[in-house]
Write an enzyme that holds these catalytic residues in place. Structure first.
Site, PDB file in Angstrom:
ATOM      1  N   GLY A  20       0.830  -1.197   0.000  1.00  0.00           N
ATOM      2  CA  GLY A  20       0.000   0.000   0.000  1.00  0.00           C
ATOM      3  C   GLY A  20       0.859   1.239   0.000  1.00  0.00           C
ATOM      4  N   CYS A  53       5.136  -6.182   1.774  1.00  0.00           N
ATOM      5  CA  CYS A  53       5.472  -4.754   1.701  1.00  0.00           C
ATOM      6  C   CYS A  53       4.768  -3.987   2.844  1.00  0.00           C
ATOM      7  CB  CYS A  53       5.144  -4.219   0.315  1.00  0.00           C
ATOM      8  SG  CYS A  53       6.021  -2.710  -0.052  1.00  0.00           S
ATOM      9  N   TYR A  54       3.773  -3.127   2.549  1.00  0.00           N
ATOM     10  CA  TYR A  54       3.050  -2.442   3.633  1.00  0.00           C
ATOM     11  C   TYR A  54       2.490  -3.489   4.598  1.00  0.00           C
ATOM     12  CZ  TYR A  54      -0.598   0.366   5.936  1.00  0.00           C
ATOM     13  OH  TYR A  54      -1.384   0.989   6.860  1.00  0.00           O
ATOM     14  N   HIS A  96       8.114  -8.165  -3.200  1.00  0.00           N
ATOM     15  CA  HIS A  96       6.857  -8.608  -3.815  1.00  0.00           C
ATOM     16  C   HIS A  96       7.011  -9.982  -4.470  1.00  0.00           C
ATOM     17  CE1 HIS A  96       4.530  -4.890  -3.351  1.00  0.00           C
ATOM     18  NE2 HIS A  96       5.716  -4.303  -3.401  1.00  0.00           N
ATOM     19  N   GLU A 108       4.711 -11.692  -5.695  1.00  0.00           N
ATOM     20  CA  GLU A 108       3.669 -11.871  -6.723  1.00  0.00           C
ATOM     21  C   GLU A 108       4.100 -11.387  -8.102  1.00  0.00           C
ATOM     22  OE1 GLU A 108       3.774  -9.759  -4.292  1.00  0.00           O
ATOM     23  OE2 GLU A 108       2.774  -7.859  -4.721  1.00  0.00           O
ATOM     24  N   ASP A 151      -7.862  -6.994 -25.872  1.00  0.00           N
ATOM     25  CA  ASP A 151      -8.927  -6.990 -24.866  1.00  0.00           C
ATOM     26  C   ASP A 151     -10.306  -6.843 -25.509  1.00  0.00           C
ATOM     27  OD1 ASP A 151      -6.667  -6.867 -23.389  1.00  0.00           O
ATOM     28  OD2 ASP A 151      -6.851  -4.735 -22.933  1.00  0.00           O
ATOM     29  N   LYS A 171      -3.747  -9.334 -18.537  1.00  0.00           N
ATOM     30  CA  LYS A 171      -3.516  -9.551 -19.964  1.00  0.00           C
ATOM     31  C   LYS A 171      -3.287 -11.023 -20.303  1.00  0.00           C
ATOM     32  CE  LYS A 171      -3.118  -6.729 -23.400  1.00  0.00           C
ATOM     33  NZ  LYS A 171      -4.036  -5.586 -23.403  1.00  0.00           N
TER      34      LYS A 171
END
Ligand code: XMP
Length: 594
Positions: A50, A77-78, A163, A165, A220, A365
């Site tokens: 965050g 992180c946060y 991170h 992820e 998209d 995506k």
């Protein structure tokens, strides 16, 4: 269904965490901290990153009694800092900021989350604050050069300052899988069931209305169109392609040919170049550009819909995907990085009134591409490079000044001290572009760097130099590289006009032709700068990036002699000045410059 709750503290990657957990076949759901309640289905909790400082008085907290909690929690992180604070640790705000690739050393003997990996790891950091003290029953499981506590664990609590992820943390998926294994052994979520969910949703929302799709020609909107056709039948789908004048060379024509080949008939092309150029005349600010483009888009679409609605009732469909919405600050707590053209006020209003649906807005995506393949679309179409809705309009950096106003001589001196370590030198450019650092938007200067004569040149040096300069300099959020010494650059007034857009189209087309076959390049914006060289020619930037989902990106490391060759070719065919090569990862850069 068993699930892992992702608590959204406003990080840019919150949905990405949820995605990764779903990739591990466990259902995940994003929940706001205020509405969180423990229930029997929740087998694990992840606190997201965050933009705030945990020590700030108004920092986001979660309604959870940590002393009674029995569910495993991972903080990122946060979230890593918040969890540490909740269990009695301390957080320091300070100098040790890190953005981009960072090396950590893991102390992973007996670690639950860092097992099955080597002790030296490359991870992705984006933070200002860090955890400086933990309670006794916690062990430190990883450190970096700048911070001692890069990861920690206790029996049920885990924290990563980095991170896991993002794909740039090479072994991030192993770490997340280790957490998932700690939470549950039920792994039964899959993509096919999600496709079915989308189909059901469209059917329910469409009721008996026909669907109108605004077709950009990108992946998209193409996948959204195919989805709509499969749900309600092609005779009930109508699409509109607005040619804004910001398309690439021959693009609108090629789009129509593609759809013709696919057998889609109900497509109307609206030529709107003149209108767009008129409305954007002399506009410089990137946010203002996006607002105007978005509003005009809605006005044109509305006119068209009004005509159509005289005959029957329609529902508007947009191919918005997740990264388009998150950087517009659309999870409740995320900071605004840029307003996506699908998220301007007019569109938000129509969404609130139930007049627009966005079936793939939770997808990334690569998931959209998977869905496209599932729907049977040709590989070549589904794997095209992404192209932003506002098109080349956000790839011309406009300027209403011909004079440099900011004084950054001191910063430039400091930058050159850093650069000399790498046998390089450089200049801060008198223009600004958008970036993202520590989950916040930045609007700072790019700098151009080059190797001194006789220096040994390598991508390793450029990458190290890029992250060091951007981490140390407050005024610089992007680094571009030049093969040659850069001299006599002049800032000039530049706006969106047919002539300079045509020049950009030509440069872009030549560069794309030489790079389209390079599989590792995920996208390559070409940017026109309001800077002229000594011969009064406009300068450009090429930005080839490697990415999976646009949420993070690394720099494509092009062979220097190939780069020299293609620059030579463009300069031989179009009368332009320098072509710089963007060497900034995301974060701290964004993929587009505005
Ligand atoms: P950034 O620049 O935010 O871009 O790192 C992430 C991805 O999103 C695309 N992009 C947009 N796409 N409308 C779009 O349809 C927009 O306003 C927009 N802005 C950025 C960008 O090309 C990249 O793929």
């Amino acid at each position: 269904m068993k699930k892992i709750a992702i608590i959204d503290f406003g990080g840019q990657y919150t949905h990405l965490i949820a995605r990764r957990i779903r990739d591990l076949s466990v259902y995940s759901e994003i929940i706001h901290p205020e509405s969180f309640e423990v229930n029997k289905d929740i087998v694990g909790i992840i606190f997201s990153g965050g933009p705030q400082s945990v020590n700030a008085e108004d920092a986001f907290r979660i309604n959870l009694d940590i002393n009674k909690n029995k569910i495993p929690i991972l903080g990122i992180c946060y979230g890593h800092q918040l969890l540490a604070k909740m269990v009695g640790g301390e957080i320091e705000s300070g100098e040790n900021k890190e953005y981009g690739f960072t090396s950590i050393t893991c102390n992973n003997a007996n670690s639950i989350l860092l097992k099955n990996i080597e002790s030296k790891q490359k991870v992705w950091m984006s933070h200002g604050d860090h955890v400086c003290r933990l309670p006794k029953n916690f062990k430190i499981t990883a450190s970096s050069d700048s911070i001692k506590i890069a990861a920690y664990e206790s029996e049920k609590y885990f924290g990563f300052q980095f991170h896991p992820e993002v794909t740039h943390t090479k072994n991030g998926m192993i770490m997340l899988e280790n957490f998932v294994v700690r939470c549950t052994n039920e792994r039964n979520w899959n993509v096919k069931s999600f496709k079915q969910q989308l189909i059901n949703e469209i059917r329910e929302k469409a009721k008996n209305r026909k669907l109108v799709l605004l077709l950009s020609g990108g992946v998209d909107s193409l996948v959204t169109l195919e989805l709509c056709i499969q749900v309600v039948g092609s005779e009930n789908v109508y699409s509109i392609h607005i040619d804004t004048g910001f398309m690439r060379l021959n693009e609108s024509k090629e789009i129509m040919e593609h759809f013709d080949e696919l057998g889609f008939k109900n497509i109307k092309v609206i030529e709107a170049e003149e209108q767009y150029l008129k409305e954007l005349n002399c506009v410089v600010d990137p946010e203002q550009k996006r607002m105007i483009i978005g509003k005009l888009f809605v006005d044109i679409a509305n006119n068209e819909l009004a005509e159509l609605s005289k005959e029957e009732e329609f529902l508007l469909v947009q191919g918005t995907i997740y990264p388009d919405t998150i950087e517009s600050g659309s999870t409740d707590k995320a900071a605004l990085i840029k307003t996506h053209h699908n998220r301007v006020d007019e569109i938000e209003k129509l969404i609130d009134e139930g007049k627009i649906i966005e079936p793939i807005k939770e997808l990334y995506k690569d998931e959209v591409r998977k869905l496209g393949e599932e729907l049977g679309l040709p590989y070549k179409l589904v794997h095209r490079h992404p192209f932003p809705g506002p098109g080349l309009a956000i790839r011309v950096i406009c300027s209403d000044k011909a004079k440099i106003e900011d004084d950054y001589k001191q910063e430039e001196k400091f930058m050159n001290e850093i650069l000399s370590e790498f046998d390089m030198e450089g200049k801060i450019l008198p223009i600004k572009s958008v970036g993202v650092q520590g989950d916040f938007r930045t609007y700072h200067h790019p700098a151009v760097v080059w190797f001194k004569e006789d220096a040994s040149k390598s991508w390793e040096i450029i990458n190290e130099c890029s992250s060091k300069v951007i981490n140390k300099l407050k005024t610089v959020n992007k680094l571009v590289f030049s093969l040659n010494l850069v001299e006599n650059l002049r800032l000039e007034k530049l706006f969106l006009g047919k002539q300079n857009l045509d020049e950009l189209r030509k440069v872009d087309a030549i560069l794309r032709k030489r790079t389209d076959d390079i599989k590792d390049i995920w996208q390559m914006p070409v940017v026109q700068l309001p800077l002229r060289n000594a011969d009064n020619k406009l300068c450009y930037v090429m930005r080839p990036v490697c990415s999976l989902d646009a949420m993070s990106a690394s720099v494509y490391e092009m062979d220097f002699s190939y780069l020299k060759d293609i620059i030579f070719e463009v300069q031989g065919k179009v009368n332009i000045g320098y072509i710089f090569y963007d060497v900034t990862t995301k974060p701290p850069g964004t993929i587009e410059w505005e």
